[in-house]
Structure formats: structure tokens, C-alpha cells
Write a protein that holds these residues in place. Structure first.
Motif, PDB file in Angstrom:
ATOM      1  N   LEU A  31       4.886  -2.869   5.835  1.00  0.00           N
ATOM      2  CA  LEU A  31       5.064  -2.080   7.055  1.00  0.00           C
ATOM      3  C   LEU A  31       4.332  -2.718   8.232  1.00  0.00           C
ATOM      4  N   TYR A  32       3.160  -3.302   7.959  1.00  0.00           N
ATOM      5  CA  TYR A  32       2.386  -3.990   8.995  1.00  0.00           C
ATOM      6  C   TYR A  32       3.192  -5.156   9.578  1.00  0.00           C
ATOM      7  N   LYS A  33       3.819  -5.937   8.700  1.00  0.00           N
ATOM      8  CA  LYS A  33       4.620  -7.078   9.159  1.00  0.00           C
ATOM      9  C   LYS A  33       5.804  -6.614   9.999  1.00  0.00           C
ATOM     10  N   ILE A  34       6.446  -5.534   9.580  1.00  0.00           N
ATOM     11  CA  ILE A  34       7.576  -5.002  10.352  1.00  0.00           C
ATOM     12  C   ILE A  34       7.092  -4.528  11.727  1.00  0.00           C
ATOM     13  N   GLY A  35       6.031  -3.736  11.744  1.00  0.00           N
ATOM     14  CA  GLY A  35       5.500  -3.201  12.997  1.00  0.00           C
ATOM     15  C   GLY A  35       5.000  -4.278  13.942  1.00  0.00           C
ATOM     16  N   SER A  36       4.285  -5.269  13.395  1.00  0.00           N
ATOM     17  CA  SER A  36       3.775  -6.334  14.265  1.00  0.00           C
ATOM     18  C   SER A  36       4.927  -7.190  14.795  1.00  0.00           C
ATOM     19  N   GLY A  37       5.976  -7.360  14.005  1.00  0.00           N
ATOM     20  CA  GLY A  37       7.160  -8.074  14.489  1.00  0.00           C
ATOM     21  C   GLY A  37       7.838  -7.331  15.628  1.00  0.00           C
ATOM     22  N   GLU A  38       7.940  -5.994  15.483  1.00  0.00           N
ATOM     23  CA  GLU A  38       8.515  -5.186  16.562  1.00  0.00           C
ATOM     24  C   GLU A  38       7.655  -5.268  17.818  1.00  0.00           C
ATOM     25  N   ALA A  39       6.331  -5.263  17.635  1.00  0.00           N
ATOM     26  CA  ALA A  39       5.423  -5.369  18.786  1.00  0.00           C
ATOM     27  C   ALA A  39       5.585  -6.714  19.480  1.00  0.00           C
ATOM     28  N   PHE A  40       5.703  -7.779  18.701  1.00  0.00           N
ATOM     29  CA  PHE A  40       5.889  -9.119  19.270  1.00  0.00           C
ATOM     30  C   PHE A  40       7.214  -9.194  20.026  1.00  0.00           C
ATOM     31  N   ASN A  41       8.275  -8.707  19.405  1.00  0.00           N
ATOM     32  CA  ASN A  41       9.598  -8.744  20.051  1.00  0.00           C
ATOM     33  C   ASN A  41       9.676  -7.837  21.271  1.00  0.00           C
ATOM     34  N   GLY A  42       8.843  -6.794  21.305  1.00  0.00           N
ATOM     35  CA  GLY A  42       8.816  -5.887  22.451  1.00  0.00           C
ATOM     36  C   GLY A  42       7.832  -6.309  23.526  1.00  0.00           C
ATOM     37  N   PHE A  43       7.261  -7.510  23.376  1.00  0.00           N
ATOM     38  CA  PHE A  43       6.325  -8.076  24.350  1.00  0.00           C
ATOM     39  C   PHE A  43       5.056  -7.243  24.517  1.00  0.00           C
ATOM     40  N   SER A  44       4.622  -6.584  23.445  1.00  0.00           N
ATOM     41  CA  SER A  44       3.366  -5.843  23.491  1.00  0.00           C
ATOM     42  C   SER A  44       2.197  -6.811  23.447  1.00  0.00           C
ATOM     43  N   ASP A  45       1.064  -6.354  23.951  1.00  0.00           N
ATOM     44  CA  ASP A  45      -0.151  -7.155  23.884  1.00  0.00           C
ATOM     45  C   ASP A  45      -0.882  -6.941  22.560  1.00  0.00           C
ATOM     46  N   TYR A  46      -0.851  -5.689  22.074  1.00  0.00           N
ATOM     47  CA  TYR A  46      -1.585  -5.326  20.870  1.00  0.00           C
ATOM     48  C   TYR A  46      -0.715  -4.510  19.930  1.00  0.00           C
ATOM     49  N   PHE A  47      -0.968  -4.692  18.627  1.00  0.00           N
ATOM     50  CA  PHE A  47      -0.336  -3.875  17.598  1.00  0.00           C
ATOM     51  C   PHE A  47      -1.444  -3.153  16.840  1.00  0.00           C
ATOM     52  N   ILE A  48      -1.267  -1.849  16.653  1.00  0.00           N
ATOM     53  CA  ILE A  48      -2.257  -1.040  15.945  1.00  0.00           C
ATOM     54  C   ILE A  48      -1.564  -0.296  14.814  1.00  0.00           C
ATOM     55  N   GLN A  49      -2.029  -0.545  13.599  1.00  0.00           N
ATOM     56  CA  GLN A  49      -1.526   0.221  12.454  1.00  0.00           C
ATOM     57  C   GLN A  49      -2.573   1.281  12.120  1.00  0.00           C
ATOM     58  N   ILE A  50      -2.130   2.531  12.099  1.00  0.00           N
ATOM     59  CA  ILE A  50      -3.017   3.660  11.807  1.00  0.00           C
ATOM     60  C   ILE A  50      -2.587   4.259  10.477  1.00  0.00           C
ATOM     61  N   LYS A  51      -3.492   4.218   9.497  1.00  0.00           N
ATOM     62  CA  LYS A  51      -3.200   4.772   8.174  1.00  0.00           C
ATOM     63  C   LYS A  51      -3.889   6.132   8.051  1.00  0.00           C
ATOM     64  N   LEU A  52      -3.103   7.130   7.714  1.00  0.00           N
ATOM     65  CA  LEU A  52      -3.608   8.488   7.536  1.00  0.00           C
ATOM     66  C   LEU A  52      -3.621   8.799   6.045  1.00  0.00           C
ATOM     67  N   TYR A  53      -4.768   9.181   5.520  1.00  0.00           N
ATOM     68  CA  TYR A  53      -4.909   9.478   4.095  1.00  0.00           C
ATOM     69  C   TYR A  53      -5.089  10.982   3.898  1.00  0.00           C
ATOM     70  N   TYR A  54      -4.206  11.550   3.087  1.00  0.00           N
ATOM     71  CA  TYR A  54      -4.240  12.976   2.789  1.00  0.00           C
ATOM     72  C   TYR A  54      -4.510  13.166   1.306  1.00  0.00           C
ATOM     73  N   GLU A  55      -5.136  14.308   0.988  1.00  0.00           N
ATOM     74  CA  GLU A  55      -5.325  14.660  -0.417  1.00  0.00           C
ATOM     75  C   GLU A  55      -5.223  16.162  -0.599  1.00  0.00           C
ATOM     76  N   ARG A  56      -4.828  16.520  -1.768  1.00  0.00           N
ATOM     77  CA  ARG A  56      -4.720  17.920  -2.141  1.00  0.00           C
ATOM     78  C   ARG A  56      -5.823  18.227  -3.135  1.00  0.00           C
ATOM     79  N   THR A  57      -6.635  19.228  -2.857  1.00  0.00           N
ATOM     80  CA  THR A  57      -7.716  19.619  -3.758  1.00  0.00           C
ATOM     81  C   THR A  57      -7.632  21.115  -4.025  1.00  0.00           C
ATOM     82  N   ASP A  58      -8.528  21.602  -4.846  1.00  0.00           N
ATOM     83  CA  ASP A  58      -8.581  23.039  -5.106  1.00  0.00           C
ATOM     84  C   ASP A  58      -8.971  23.820  -3.861  1.00  0.00           C
TER      85      ASP A  58
END
Length: 168
Positions: free
Chosen positions: A78-105
Motif C-alpha cells: 500500500l505504501y508503494k501504491i500511495g507513494s507512486g500516486e503522490a509522485f505522479n500527482g506532483f506532491s512534495d511529501y507522502f505520509i502513510q498513517i497506520k491506525l491500529y484497533y483492538e477489541r478487548t473485554d
């Protein structure tokens, strides 16, 4: 006199254009949640808030589609896909944000609880990773409506500090 007037107006226009320069950021939300088959509303709230807050900070902002991941290999894909889109869209920076969820009692709602956020900032042009940070022990209070928006505002603040430290 007409020629001098044109030169002054043109100079003023160039000066104004130089002041209006803004960095372009492309970001991607990656959700890690074993109990969800689709991107959750919580992730979409964070994505929307990140988009709006970066815009308020004066950046030009684009984003890739939010995605679900269940492994580091998929994160990298997913990082490679996103950074490729950022490069093709002439962005200066690409940021991947990972959100971690968990289910507990202790989970009180139908959705899992957000407990960790990881972000990676890279130059979209060179691909060089600039910063990586993890925010842990997040306390999501579902009784307060704007809690996820506050968490994402804090996230953007951390990302903005990293960008400023690297002369963004």
C-alpha cells in the motif's frame, strides 16, 4: 507611464505569487482491525479531520483511498501504491498513517478501540523516508463526540512538527 505601470503591476503579481507557495502533501490511511471487513467510520473521521487540519495549516492536500491491511507486507504494498500516486500527482511529501484497533473485554462500543497510530513521512520526489513515529496509549473516549477529531489534530500537529524540522 503605461509601461512603468505594467512593470509595477507585473512585479507585484510575481511577488504575490511567490508568497502563495504551499507544499503539497499526499497521505494514506491504513487500518489494522481484525474485527472489521471494511474501513470503519472512526478511520474515516480521522481521515477527514487530517485532511481538513492540514488544509487549515496551509498545505495543499490530497489523499489515497483508505485501505485495510493485515500484515507488514500489505502495508509495504500500500505504501508503494500511495507513494507512486503522490509522485505522479506532483506532491512534495507522502505520509502513510497506520491506525491500529483492538477489541478487548473493556470495549464498550460496536467498533474496536483505537490504541496506536504510526506514521511515516517520505519525500514523494526522492522516496527518502524523512520521519517515522508511533503514538501509543491513545485514550478514545466515546462519550465525547469530538475525541477522534482531537486525536487526529494531535496527530497532524506531530506530523507538522516533523515536516517543519525537515524544512517543509
Amino acid at each position: 507611464m503605461g509601461k512603468l505601470k505594467r512593470i509595477v503591476i507585473f512585479s507585484a503579481f510575481l511577488f504575490s505569487a511567490a508568497l502563495c507557495f504551499a507544499n503539497q502533501i499526499s497521505f494514506q490511511i491504513v487500518q489494522h482491525d481484525d474485527s472489521a471487513d471494511n474501513v470503519t467510520e472512526d478511520s474515516m473521521i480521522i481521515e477527514d479531520s487530517v485532511l481538513n487540519t492540514f488544509f487549515e495549516y496551509g498545505y495543499i492536500v490530497t489523499n489515497s483511498d483508505a485501505a485495510i491491511s493485515d500484515s507488514e507486507n500489505q502495508d509495504e504494498h500500500l505504501y508503494k501504491i500511495g507513494s507512486g500516486e503522490a509522485f505522479n500527482g506532483f506532491s512534495d511529501y507522502f505520509i502513510q498513517i497506520k491506525l491500529y484497533y483492538e477489541r478487548t473485554d473493556n470495549t464498550l462500543s460496536a467498533s474496536s478501540d483505537l490504541y496506536k497510530i504510526n506514521f511515516t513521512i517520505a519525500s514523494a520526489k526522492s522516496g527518502v523516508k524523512i520521519a517515522e513515529k508511533t503514538l501509543e496509549n491513545l485514550k478514545v473516549d466515546r462519550t465525547k463526540k469530538n475525541n477522534l477529531a482531537k486525536i487526529s489534530t494531535d496527530l497532524v500537529s506531530q506530523i507538522n512538527k516533523a515536516l517543519k524540522a525537515n524544512k517543509a
